[in-house]
Scaffold this active site. Structure first.
Site, PDB file in Angstrom:
ATOM      1  N   GLY A  63       0.800  -1.227  -0.114  1.00 55.94           N
ATOM      2  CA  GLY A  63       0.089   0.166   0.087  1.00 55.94           C
ATOM      3  C   GLY A  63       0.902   1.294   0.149  1.00 55.94           C
ATOM      4  CB  ALA A  64       2.082   3.586  -2.112  1.00 55.75           C
ATOM      5  N   GLY A  65      -0.931   4.420  -0.044  1.00 53.12           N
ATOM      6  CA  GLY A  65      -1.907   5.566   0.013  1.00 53.12           C
ATOM      7  C   GLY A  65      -1.390   6.459   1.197  1.00 53.12           C
ATOM      8  CB  ALA A  77       2.091  -4.206  -2.943  1.00 50.27           C
ATOM      9  CE  LYS A 128      -8.640   2.123  11.393  1.00 50.43           C
ATOM     10  NZ  LYS A 128      -8.798   3.172  10.952  1.00 50.43           N
ATOM     11  CB  VAL A 179      -6.161   0.899  18.274  1.00 51.81           C
ATOM     12  CG1 VAL A 179      -7.198   1.513  19.346  1.00 51.81           C
ATOM     13  CG2 VAL A 179      -6.720  -0.422  17.818  1.00 51.81           C
ATOM     14  CE  LYS A 188      -9.996   3.829  14.890  1.00 43.32           C
ATOM     15  NZ  LYS A 188     -10.021   5.325  14.786  1.00 43.32           N
TER      16      LYS A 188
HETATM   17  N1  LIG Z   1      -5.610   7.130   7.064  1.00 41.60           N
HETATM   18  C1  LIG Z   1      -5.312   7.131   8.218  1.00 41.60           C
HETATM   19  O1  LIG Z   1      -5.401   8.237   9.036  1.00 41.60           O
HETATM   20  C2  LIG Z   1      -5.381   5.792   8.957  1.00 41.60           C
HETATM   21  C3  LIG Z   1      -5.168   5.639  10.475  1.00 41.60           C
HETATM   22  C4  LIG Z   1      -5.351   4.430  10.863  1.00 41.60           C
HETATM   23  C5  LIG Z   1      -5.291   3.413  10.213  1.00 41.60           C
HETATM   24  N2  LIG Z   1      -5.343   3.227   8.788  1.00 41.60           N
HETATM   25  C6  LIG Z   1      -5.648   2.006   8.209  1.00 41.60           C
HETATM   26  O2  LIG Z   1      -4.384   1.834   7.413  1.00 41.60           O
HETATM   27  C7  LIG Z   1      -4.543   1.072   6.178  1.00 41.60           C
HETATM   28  C8  LIG Z   1      -4.390   2.081   4.790  1.00 41.60           C
HETATM   29  O3  LIG Z   1      -5.272   3.403   5.031  1.00 41.60           O
HETATM   30  P1  LIG Z   1      -4.881   4.342   3.784  1.00 41.60           P
HETATM   31  O4  LIG Z   1      -5.813   5.445   4.396  1.00 41.60           O
HETATM   32  O5  LIG Z   1      -3.528   4.791   3.623  1.00 41.60           O
HETATM   33  O6  LIG Z   1      -5.868   3.753   2.571  1.00 41.60           O
HETATM   34  P2  LIG Z   1      -5.555   4.273   1.152  1.00 41.60           P
HETATM   35  O7  LIG Z   1      -4.975   5.945   0.886  1.00 41.60           O
HETATM   36  O8  LIG Z   1      -6.830   4.086   0.373  1.00 41.60           O
HETATM   37  O9  LIG Z   1      -4.266   3.468   0.526  1.00 41.60           O
HETATM   38  C9  LIG Z   1      -4.705   2.213   0.127  1.00 41.60           C
HETATM   39  C10 LIG Z   1      -3.244   1.691  -0.842  1.00 41.60           C
HETATM   40  O10 LIG Z   1      -3.456   0.406  -0.785  1.00 41.60           O
HETATM   41  C11 LIG Z   1      -3.209  -0.044  -2.283  1.00 41.60           C
HETATM   42  N3  LIG Z   1      -4.038  -1.179  -2.405  1.00 41.60           N
HETATM   43  C12 LIG Z   1      -5.446  -1.359  -2.103  1.00 41.60           C
HETATM   44  N4  LIG Z   1      -5.925  -2.585  -2.406  1.00 41.60           N
HETATM   45  C13 LIG Z   1      -4.766  -2.964  -3.046  1.00 41.60           C
HETATM   46  C14 LIG Z   1      -4.331  -4.390  -3.734  1.00 41.60           C
HETATM   47  N5  LIG Z   1      -5.326  -5.421  -3.920  1.00 41.60           N
HETATM   48  N6  LIG Z   1      -3.428  -4.522  -4.326  1.00 41.60           N
HETATM   49  C15 LIG Z   1      -2.251  -3.733  -4.196  1.00 41.60           C
HETATM   50  N7  LIG Z   1      -2.365  -2.562  -3.742  1.00 41.60           N
HETATM   51  C16 LIG Z   1      -3.494  -2.420  -3.085  1.00 41.60           C
HETATM   52  C17 LIG Z   1      -3.643   1.241  -3.066  1.00 41.60           C
HETATM   53  O11 LIG Z   1      -2.996   1.257  -4.232  1.00 41.60           O
HETATM   54  P3  LIG Z   1      -3.510   2.196  -5.315  1.00 41.60           P
HETATM   55  O12 LIG Z   1      -2.978   3.639  -4.862  1.00 41.60           O
HETATM   56  O13 LIG Z   1      -2.742   1.723  -6.776  1.00 41.60           O
HETATM   57  O14 LIG Z   1      -5.120   2.500  -5.535  1.00 41.60           O
HETATM   58  C18 LIG Z   1      -3.038   2.250  -2.067  1.00 41.60           C
HETATM   59  O15 LIG Z   1      -1.717   2.605  -2.617  1.00 41.60           O
HETATM   60  C19 LIG Z   1      -6.247   0.909   6.376  1.00 41.60           C
HETATM   61  O16 LIG Z   1      -6.501  -0.295   6.802  1.00 41.60           O
HETATM   62  C20 LIG Z   1      -6.769   1.876   7.191  1.00 41.60           C
HETATM   63  O17 LIG Z   1      -7.857   1.484   8.123  1.00 41.60           O
HETATM   64  C21 LIG Z   1      -5.721   4.206   8.308  1.00 41.60           C
END
Ligand SMILES: NC(=O)c1ccc[n+]([C@@H]2O[C@H](COP(=O)([O-])OP(=O)(O)OC[C@H]3O[C@@H](n4cnc5c(N)ncnc54)[C@H](OP(=O)(O)O)[C@@H]3O)[C@@H](O)[C@H]2O)c1
EC number: 1.1.1.3
Length: 325
Positions: A12-14, A45, A104, A131, A204
Site C-alpha cells: 500500500g502507498a496511500g 505494492a 483495524k 487503534v 477499535k
Molecule cells: N488514513 C489514516 O489516517 C489511517 C489511520 C489508522 C489506520 N489506517 C488504516 O491503514 C490502512 C490504509 O489506509 P490508507 O488511508 O493509507 O488507505 P488508502 O489511502 O486508500 O491507500 C491504500 C493503498 O493500498 C493499495 N491497495 C489497495 N488494494 C490493493 C491491492 N489489492 N493490491 C495492491 N495494492 C492495493 C492502494 O493502491 P493504489 O494507490 O494503486 O490504489 C493504495 O496505495 C487501512 O487499513 C486503514 O484503516 C488509516
C-alpha cells in the site's frame, strides 16, 4: 562485517503507505540503530504501478504483491480491506515472517484466526497503528498494564465524527451542514458510513477489549449506534442541560450466569462539560483506562493521519525486528 539489511515489503502507498515509505527511508540510520541492522524497502505494492506516488521511488512500485511478500523478511500491510490483505498476511505469517498492519477492520473481524496462524508459526503480528494511530494505547493495554486488572476502557476514538460533533457544539453549525463541511475538508471519506455509523469506532473498541481481557469479543457484540440519526433538537437539548454530545466507545467487564463477559458499546452520549471525553476538540482522540492498581489513565492525541499512523507502524516494525530470533 556489517549485518545484511532486512527486506521490508510495504503493501500500500496511500495516506499511510506513502508516509511510511518516506519515513522508513528518511530515518534509515535511526531505524538501523534501533533495530540493530539496516532496513531495506524491498518494494511497495499498489494496484496501479504507473501512477507516481509522493516520496516513493517509482522503481519500487509493483503490482506483484505475492512475489513481494514471498521475498520479504518483514511485511507491512497498509492497503486496507479484508481481502487480499488477510490472505497476504496469512501467507507471510505461515513462513514465519512478522507482519505489521494498521488494518483495524481486518484485525477486528479476523484477528483471532490470524493470531492463531502467527502463534503456530512463531511469527509476530503487530497493529498499534490500527487503534488511534500514534497514541500508544495498544502498548499500554497489552504491555504496561499486563500486571494490572483493567476494569473499563472508554474513549472518543473516531476523529471524523468528533470533528462534526465539535462543529455543532462549539460553532453552532447545524448538524447536516457540519457533516457536509467535514466531508469537504477531507475529514470524512467519500462514503462516510464507516465513521458516521460507528463501525470504525466499533472495530477499535473490539481490538482494545480483546487485548485488555483476553476474552473473545466480536464486532457483532458491539451495542452500536452511530451519529447519523442525530438531529439539531438532540444537540439543543444536550446544550440546555449543560452537556456535550460525543460518540463514545466503551468496554467493561461484567459477570452473567457465573461467566466472565466483556460488554462493548459505541453510541452518542451527552456528557457533562468537565468530563475528559467531552473536552476533546476537532479530530483529536482520547481514551480513558481504569485499572485496579494504576487508577485512571488518560491517553490523547491525533488518532489518524499519514505521518501519525506511520509513526506507530515504524514503532511496530522496530518491535517486530527486535523480537526476531
Ligand atoms: N488514513 C489514516 O489516517 C489511517 C489511520 C489508522 C489506520 N489506517 C488504516 O491503514 C490502512 C490504509 O489506509 P490508507 O488511508 O493509507 O488507505 P488508502 O489511502 O486508500 O491507500 C491504500 C493503498 O493500498 C493499495 N491497495 C489497495 N488494494 C490493493 C491491492 N489489492 N493490491 C495492491 N495494492 C492495493 C492502494 O493502491 P493504489 O494507490 O494503486 O490504489 C493504495 O496505495 C487501512 O487499513 C486503514 O484503516 C488509516
Amino acid at each position: 562485517m556489517s549485518p545484511q539489511p532486512l527486506r521490508v515489503a510495504l503493501l500500500g502507498a496511500g495516506t499511510v503507505g506513502a508516509a511510511t515509505a518516506r519515513l522508513l527511508q528518511g530515518r534509515a540510520d535511526l531505524l538501523a540503530a534501533r533495530c540493530g541492522r539496516p532496513l531495506e524497502l524491498a518494494g511497495v505494492a499498489v494496484r496501479d504501478a504507473s501512477r507516481p506516488r509522493d516520496g516513493v521511488d517509482p522503481q519500487l512500485l509493483t503490482t506483484d504483491v505475492e512475489a513481494l511478500v514471498d521475498g520479504a523478511d518483514v511485511v507491512v500491510e497498509v492497503m486496507g480491506g479484508i481481502e487480499p490483505a488477510r490472505t497476504l498476511i496469512e501467507r507471510a505469517l505461515r513462513r514465519g515472517v512478522p507482519v505489521v498492519t494498521a488494518n483495524k477492520q481486518l484485525i477486528a473481524q479476523r484477528g483471532p484466526e490470524l493470531h492463531a496462524v502467527a502463534d503456530g508459526a512463531g511469527a509476530g503480528l503487530h497493529y498499534e497503528g490500527a487503534v488511534m494511530a500514534a497514541v500508544p494505547v495498544m502498548a499500554v493495554v497489552r504491555e504496561s498494564l499486563a500486571g494490572d486488572e483493567i476494569t473499563s476502557i472508554s474513549g472518543v476514538v473516531n476523529g471524523s465524527t468528533n470533528y462534526v460533533l465539535d462543529l455543532v457544539a462549539r460553532k453552532g453549525v447545524p448538524f447536516q451542514d457540519a457533516v457536509r463541511q467535514a466531508g469537504e475538508l477531507g475529514y470524512l471519506e467519500a462514503d462516510p458510513t464507516e465513521d458516521l455509523e460507528g463501525l470504525d469506532a466499533a472495530a477499535k473498541i473490539v481490538i482494545l477489549a480483546r487485548t485488555a481481557w483476553d476474552l473473545p469479543v466480536a464486532l457483532e457484540d458491539v451495542q452500536r449506534q452511530g451519529i447519523s440519526r442525530l438531529t439539531d433538537a438532540d444537540f439543543r437539548q444536550a446544550a440546555a442541560h449543560g452537556t456535550v454530545v460525543k460518540l463514545v466507545a466503551s468496554a467493561w467487564r461484567s459477570r452473567a450466569g457465573g461467566l466472565d463477559r466483556v460488554e462493548v458499546a459505541v453510541r452518542p452520549v451527552a456528557l457533562p462539560q468537565d468530563d475528559p471525553l467531552a473536552q476533546v476538540r476537532e479530530s483529536v482522540n482520547v481514551v480513558v483506562i481504569e485499572a485496579r492498581s494504576a487508577g485512571t489513565l488518560r491517553l490523547q492525541g491525533a488518532g489518524a493521519g499519514g505521518d501519525e499512523t506511520a509513526s506507530a507502524v515504524l514503532g511496530d516494525l522496530v518491535r517486530a525486528v527486535r523480537s526476531l530470533p
